[in-house]
Design a protein around this motif. Structure first.
Motif, PDB file in Angstrom:
ATOM      1  N   TRP A 128       0.815  -1.208   0.000  1.00  0.00           N
ATOM      2  CA  TRP A 128       0.000   0.000   0.000  1.00  0.00           C
ATOM      3  C   TRP A 128       0.854   1.266   0.000  1.00  0.00           C
ATOM      4  N   SER A 129       2.021   1.231   0.606  1.00  0.00           N
ATOM      5  CA  SER A 129       2.821   2.451   0.778  1.00  0.00           C
ATOM      6  C   SER A 129       3.368   3.001  -0.534  1.00  0.00           C
ATOM      7  N   TRP A 130       3.428   2.179  -1.582  1.00  0.00           N
ATOM      8  CA  TRP A 130       3.946   2.697  -2.851  1.00  0.00           C
ATOM      9  C   TRP A 130       3.030   3.762  -3.436  1.00  0.00           C
ATOM     10  N   THR A 131       1.730   3.656  -3.192  1.00  0.00           N
ATOM     11  CA  THR A 131       0.793   4.624  -3.757  1.00  0.00           C
ATOM     12  C   THR A 131       1.116   6.037  -3.280  1.00  0.00           C
ATOM     13  N   GLY A 132       1.238   6.212  -1.975  1.00  0.00           N
ATOM     14  CA  GLY A 132       1.550   7.536  -1.441  1.00  0.00           C
ATOM     15  C   GLY A 132       2.963   7.975  -1.733  1.00  0.00           C
ATOM     16  N   GLY A 133       3.862   7.016  -1.910  1.00  0.00           N
ATOM     17  CA  GLY A 133       5.243   7.354  -2.193  1.00  0.00           C
ATOM     18  C   GLY A 133       5.467   7.802  -3.619  1.00  0.00           C
ATOM     19  N   VAL A 134       4.653   7.315  -4.536  1.00  0.00           N
ATOM     20  CA  VAL A 134       4.848   7.603  -5.956  1.00  0.00           C
ATOM     21  C   VAL A 134       3.835   8.616  -6.486  1.00  0.00           C
ATOM     22  N   ALA A 135       2.623   8.584  -5.976  1.00  0.00           N
ATOM     23  CA  ALA A 135       1.582   9.490  -6.485  1.00  0.00           C
ATOM     24  C   ALA A 135       2.019  10.943  -6.306  1.00  0.00           C
ATOM     25  N   PRO A 136       1.899  11.749  -7.348  1.00  0.00           N
ATOM     26  CA  PRO A 136       2.387  13.120  -7.252  1.00  0.00           C
ATOM     27  C   PRO A 136       1.505  14.049  -6.417  1.00  0.00           C
ATOM     28  N   GLY A 137       0.196  13.950  -6.537  1.00  0.00           N
ATOM     29  CA  GLY A 137      -0.695  14.858  -5.820  1.00  0.00           C
ATOM     30  C   GLY A 137      -0.760  14.544  -4.345  1.00  0.00           C
ATOM     31  N   ARG A 138      -0.504  15.564  -3.513  1.00  0.00           N
ATOM     32  CA  ARG A 138      -0.449  15.322  -2.070  1.00  0.00           C
ATOM     33  C   ARG A 138      -0.811  16.591  -1.318  1.00  0.00           C
ATOM     34  N   ALA A 139      -1.521  16.409  -0.208  1.00  0.00           N
ATOM     35  CA  ALA A 139      -1.841  17.492   0.707  1.00  0.00           C
ATOM     36  C   ALA A 139      -1.502  17.016   2.117  1.00  0.00           C
ATOM     37  N   VAL A 140      -0.713  17.807   2.826  1.00  0.00           N
ATOM     38  CA  VAL A 140      -0.301  17.490   4.195  1.00  0.00           C
ATOM     39  C   VAL A 140      -0.912  18.545   5.111  1.00  0.00           C
ATOM     40  N   VAL A 141      -1.693  18.084   6.085  1.00  0.00           N
ATOM     41  CA  VAL A 141      -2.354  18.980   7.021  1.00  0.00           C
ATOM     42  C   VAL A 141      -1.631  18.910   8.351  1.00  0.00           C
ATOM     43  N   GLY A 142      -1.323  20.071   8.915  1.00  0.00           N
ATOM     44  CA  GLY A 142      -0.630  20.084  10.190  1.00  0.00           C
ATOM     45  C   GLY A 142      -0.789  21.402  10.909  1.00  0.00           C
ATOM     46  N   ARG A 143      -0.126  21.476  12.045  1.00  0.00           N
ATOM     47  CA  ARG A 143      -0.183  22.670  12.881  1.00  0.00           C
ATOM     48  C   ARG A 143       1.229  23.086  13.235  1.00  0.00           C
ATOM     49  N   ARG A 144       1.495  24.371  13.151  1.00  0.00           N
ATOM     50  CA  ARG A 144       2.819  24.895  13.491  1.00  0.00           C
ATOM     51  C   ARG A 144       3.047  24.787  14.990  1.00  0.00           C
ATOM     52  N   ARG A 145       4.195  24.234  15.378  1.00  0.00           N
ATOM     53  CA  ARG A 145       4.529  24.111  16.802  1.00  0.00           C
ATOM     54  C   ARG A 145       5.063  25.409  17.343  1.00  0.00           C
TER      55      ARG A 145
END
Length: 145
Positions: A128-145
């Motif tokens: 399963w991890s290859w999909t996220g590793g290779v797929a170009p489109g990505r959004a990362v949601v986070g909060r500044r520490r």
């Protein structure tokens, strides 16, 4: 569009990942960022980093570390950030569910149905991890520490 844009009604219509964030979330498109943002981001600010280039997982995680952003969720965006159709949590169960029940060969493909089915079969067998590793489109949601 600027390199970073706060969430508002117009962004919600085009960025499905922004519907999962509180109003005021800052979206940073890493494809057009040309300056150091470290001093401009306030502590506890909700941030979404987006990228459409291959192998964006590593690039966005590194940028999150550099900007002191604690990652809360990661999404795979298919087919592109500009025309998102599917937003998948980059987790094992979500990616496996996508490949086993959502991804399919579109009806009406005559000549390419067999090769498309073969590629889909291969994709379902890979980790399963290859999909996220290779797929170009990505959004990362986070909060500044």
């Amino acid at each position: 569009m600027s390199y970073a844009e706060p969430a508002g009604p117009s962004r919600l219509a085009t960025s499905p990942w922004m519907t999962l964030c509180p109003l005021g979330t800052l979206e940073i498109d890493t494809r057009v960022v040309g300056e150091d943002l470290t001093g401009q981001l306030k502590p506890d600010l909700q941030v979404v980093l987006i990228d459409q280039r291959p192998f964006s997982r590593r690039r966005l995680r590194r940028l999150a570390r550099e900007l002191s952003i604690e990652i809360e969720r990661e999404f795979i965006v298919l087919p592109t950030l500009e025309r998102p159709i599917v937003l998948i949590d980059d987790t094992g169960p979500a990616v496996r569910h996508f490949w086993s029940t959502i991804a399919t060969v579109p009806p009406g493909l005559a000549v390419s149905a067999l090769p498309a089915s073969a590629l889909l079969s291969v994709a379902r067998r890979l980790p399963w991890s290859w999909t996220g590793g290779v797929a170009p489109g990505r959004a990362v949601v986070g909060r500044r520490r």
